[in-house]
Write a protein that holds these residues in place. Structure first.
Motif, PDB file in Angstrom:
ATOM      1  N   LEU A  48       0.813  -1.217   0.000  1.00  0.00           N
ATOM      2  CA  LEU A  48       0.000   0.000   0.000  1.00  0.00           C
ATOM      3  C   LEU A  48       0.846   1.268   0.000  1.00  0.00           C
ATOM      4  O   LEU A  48       0.535   2.228  -0.717  1.00  0.00           O
ATOM      5  N   LEU A  49       1.929   1.285   0.760  1.00  0.00           N
ATOM      6  CA  LEU A  49       2.769   2.481   0.817  1.00  0.00           C
ATOM      7  C   LEU A  49       3.386   2.771  -0.548  1.00  0.00           C
ATOM      8  O   LEU A  49       3.324   3.906  -1.049  1.00  0.00           O
ATOM      9  N   SER A  50       3.974   1.762  -1.164  1.00  0.00           N
ATOM     10  CA  SER A  50       4.602   1.960  -2.482  1.00  0.00           C
ATOM     11  C   SER A  50       3.576   2.373  -3.528  1.00  0.00           C
ATOM     12  O   SER A  50       3.840   3.256  -4.356  1.00  0.00           O
ATOM     13  N   VAL A  51       2.420   1.732  -3.513  1.00  0.00           N
ATOM     14  CA  VAL A  51       1.365   2.071  -4.462  1.00  0.00           C
ATOM     15  C   VAL A  51       0.908   3.512  -4.269  1.00  0.00           C
ATOM     16  O   VAL A  51       0.722   4.265  -5.245  1.00  0.00           O
ATOM     17  N   SER A  52       0.760   3.938  -3.024  1.00  0.00           N
ATOM     18  CA  SER A  52       0.305   5.301  -2.742  1.00  0.00           C
ATOM     19  C   SER A  52       1.313   6.339  -3.223  1.00  0.00           C
ATOM     20  O   SER A  52       0.944   7.360  -3.820  1.00  0.00           O
ATOM     21  N   VAL A  53       2.589   6.079  -2.973  1.00  0.00           N
ATOM     22  CA  VAL A  53       3.632   7.018  -3.417  1.00  0.00           C
ATOM     23  C   VAL A  53       3.687   7.068  -4.943  1.00  0.00           C
ATOM     24  O   VAL A  53       3.800   8.143  -5.541  1.00  0.00           O
ATOM     25  N   PHE A  54       3.618   5.901  -5.574  1.00  0.00           N
ATOM     26  CA  PHE A  54       3.599   5.848  -7.040  1.00  0.00           C
ATOM     27  C   PHE A  54       2.424   6.660  -7.580  1.00  0.00           C
ATOM     28  O   PHE A  54       2.593   7.472  -8.510  1.00  0.00           O
ATOM     29  N   GLU A  55       1.245   6.441  -7.029  1.00  0.00           N
ATOM     30  CA  GLU A  55       0.052   7.140  -7.509  1.00  0.00           C
ATOM     31  C   GLU A  55       0.175   8.649  -7.296  1.00  0.00           C
ATOM     32  O   GLU A  55      -0.220   9.439  -8.163  1.00  0.00           O
ATOM     33  N   PHE A  56       0.721   9.065  -6.166  1.00  0.00           N
ATOM     34  CA  PHE A  56       0.886  10.492  -5.896  1.00  0.00           C
ATOM     35  C   PHE A  56       1.783  11.122  -6.959  1.00  0.00           C
ATOM     36  O   PHE A  56       1.483  12.205  -7.485  1.00  0.00           O
ATOM     37  N   ALA A  57       2.884  10.449  -7.292  1.00  0.00           N
ATOM     38  CA  ALA A  57       3.804  10.973  -8.307  1.00  0.00           C
ATOM     39  C   ALA A  57       3.165  10.971  -9.693  1.00  0.00           C
ATOM     40  O   ALA A  57       3.248  11.966 -10.437  1.00  0.00           O
ATOM     41  N   LEU A  58       2.523   9.861 -10.064  1.00  0.00           N
ATOM     42  CA  LEU A  58       1.893   9.761 -11.380  1.00  0.00           C
ATOM     43  C   LEU A  58       0.777  10.787 -11.547  1.00  0.00           C
ATOM     44  O   LEU A  58       0.731  11.517 -12.553  1.00  0.00           O
ATOM     45  N   LEU A  59      -0.109  10.874 -10.560  1.00  0.00           N
ATOM     46  CA  LEU A  59      -1.246  11.777 -10.673  1.00  0.00           C
ATOM     47  C   LEU A  59      -0.812  13.234 -10.604  1.00  0.00           C
ATOM     48  O   LEU A  59      -1.407  14.102 -11.251  1.00  0.00           O
ATOM     49  N   ILE A 112       2.406  10.765 -22.101  1.00  0.00           N
ATOM     50  CA  ILE A 112       2.425  11.428 -20.790  1.00  0.00           C
ATOM     51  C   ILE A 112       2.263  10.393 -19.680  1.00  0.00           C
ATOM     52  O   ILE A 112       2.925  10.460 -18.640  1.00  0.00           O
ATOM     53  N   VAL A 113       1.379   9.398 -19.896  1.00  0.00           N
ATOM     54  CA  VAL A 113       1.192   8.335 -18.897  1.00  0.00           C
ATOM     55  C   VAL A 113       2.470   7.503 -18.761  1.00  0.00           C
ATOM     56  O   VAL A 113       2.861   7.123 -17.648  1.00  0.00           O
ATOM     57  N   GLN A 114       3.126   7.205 -19.891  1.00  0.00           N
ATOM     58  CA  GLN A 114       4.386   6.445 -19.838  1.00  0.00           C
ATOM     59  C   GLN A 114       5.434   7.185 -18.999  1.00  0.00           C
ATOM     60  O   GLN A 114       6.079   6.596 -18.133  1.00  0.00           O
ATOM     61  N   ILE A 115       5.602   8.480 -19.278  1.00  0.00           N
ATOM     62  CA  ILE A 115       6.580   9.274 -18.527  1.00  0.00           C
ATOM     63  C   ILE A 115       6.194   9.327 -17.056  1.00  0.00           C
ATOM     64  O   ILE A 115       7.047   9.179 -16.164  1.00  0.00           O
ATOM     65  N   GLY A 116       4.908   9.510 -16.772  1.00  0.00           N
ATOM     66  CA  GLY A 116       4.441   9.542 -15.385  1.00  0.00           C
ATOM     67  C   GLY A 116       4.671   8.221 -14.671  1.00  0.00           C
ATOM     68  O   GLY A 116       4.971   8.194 -13.470  1.00  0.00           O
TER      69      GLY A 116
END
Length: 247
Positions: free
Chosen positions: A178-189, A214-218
């Motif tokens: 959950l922590l890694s997913v949340s950080v990834f999502e914060f950066a991507l979004l 843009i999604v690939q780079i994110g």
């Protein structure tokens, strides 16, 4: 009125997306899809199957945004784990700690990448909006879909049966992902919001290759953002049960 609005939006999109950017986007997307195809062929045609079956999703999904770099990583760290490779070559090469961190981060990144694809199709397909903005339901959908994908990954790798399997999968996801997913999502979004509001002014559409570039780079940004928390979770022993410790 709605037709006129769509035409005006398409005209603004054309202005903000020069030809060179569209061509570059198609080229990058083509390389990503070709890289994904290479790994899929290796899995299902050449039969270098993975002992951890979810990795047969992780490696191709990684190639969607990392392209040839994902193919090289797979050839070095993924393919040698397959029973077919072991039959032909014996003991797999030593896997360094860095490889474990990268693979574990890619595992969590795959939750988010698949979640983004699912949520984008749903949001644009059903024309969902909150406060007249498409971005908000997309943000919510991305995160929820990433969590659901992560839970499914854990569920299908869980040895328990019945209701205990679902609870065990949920505990393992919360503890290890959950922590890694949340950080990834914060950066991507955050990256998507920056591009949407500051650069393209709400003209990006999934029908455009620029959107997916843009999604690939994110996704690459999200991967590097999720690396430190993933490393921390590995050191705490929260993720060792999935891929094992370095050999």
């Amino acid at each position: 009125m709605a037709t006129r609005h769509r035409i005006e939006r398409r005209e603004r999109e054309t202005v903000l997306q020069p030809t060179w950017l569209v061509v570059l986007s198609w080229a990058v997307l083509s390389v990503g899809l070709a890289s994904t195809a290479i790994i899929l062929v290796d899995h299902f045609v050449l039969r270098y199957r993975q002992p951890v079956k979810v990795m047969e999703i992780v490696w191709p999904a990684t190639a969607l945004y990392f392209g040839p770099a994902a193919v090289l990583a797979y050839r070095q760290w993924g393919r040698p784990q397959s029973p077919r490779w072991l039959e032909r070559h014996g003991t797999p090469p030593r896997r360094p700690r860095l490889a474990v961190t990268i693979i574990e981060t890619l595992h969590c990144a795959t939750h988010c990448v698949l979640g983004a694809i699912i949520a984008t199709i749903a949001v644009f397909g059903f024309s969902l909006e909150i406060f007249d903005k498409r971005l908000w339901p997309e943000f919510i959908g991305d995160f929820v879909a990433a969590v659901v994908v992560g839970l499914l990954f854990r569920y299908f790798t869980q040895a328990d049966a019945g209701g205990r399997r679902a609870w065990a999968a949920m505990r393992r996801f919360i503890r290890g992902d959950l922590l890694s997913v949340s950080v990834f999502e914060f950066a991507l979004l955050g990256w998507l919001a920056l591009m949407e509001f500051m650069v393209f002014h709400e003209t990006l559409q999934p029908s455009s290759p620029v959107f997916w570039l843009i999604v690939q780079i994110g996704s690459i940004i999200g991967f590097f953002a999720a690396w430190p928390p993933t490393l921390w979770l590995i050191r705490r022993g929260a993720k060792a049960e999935l891929l094992g410790k370095p050999q």
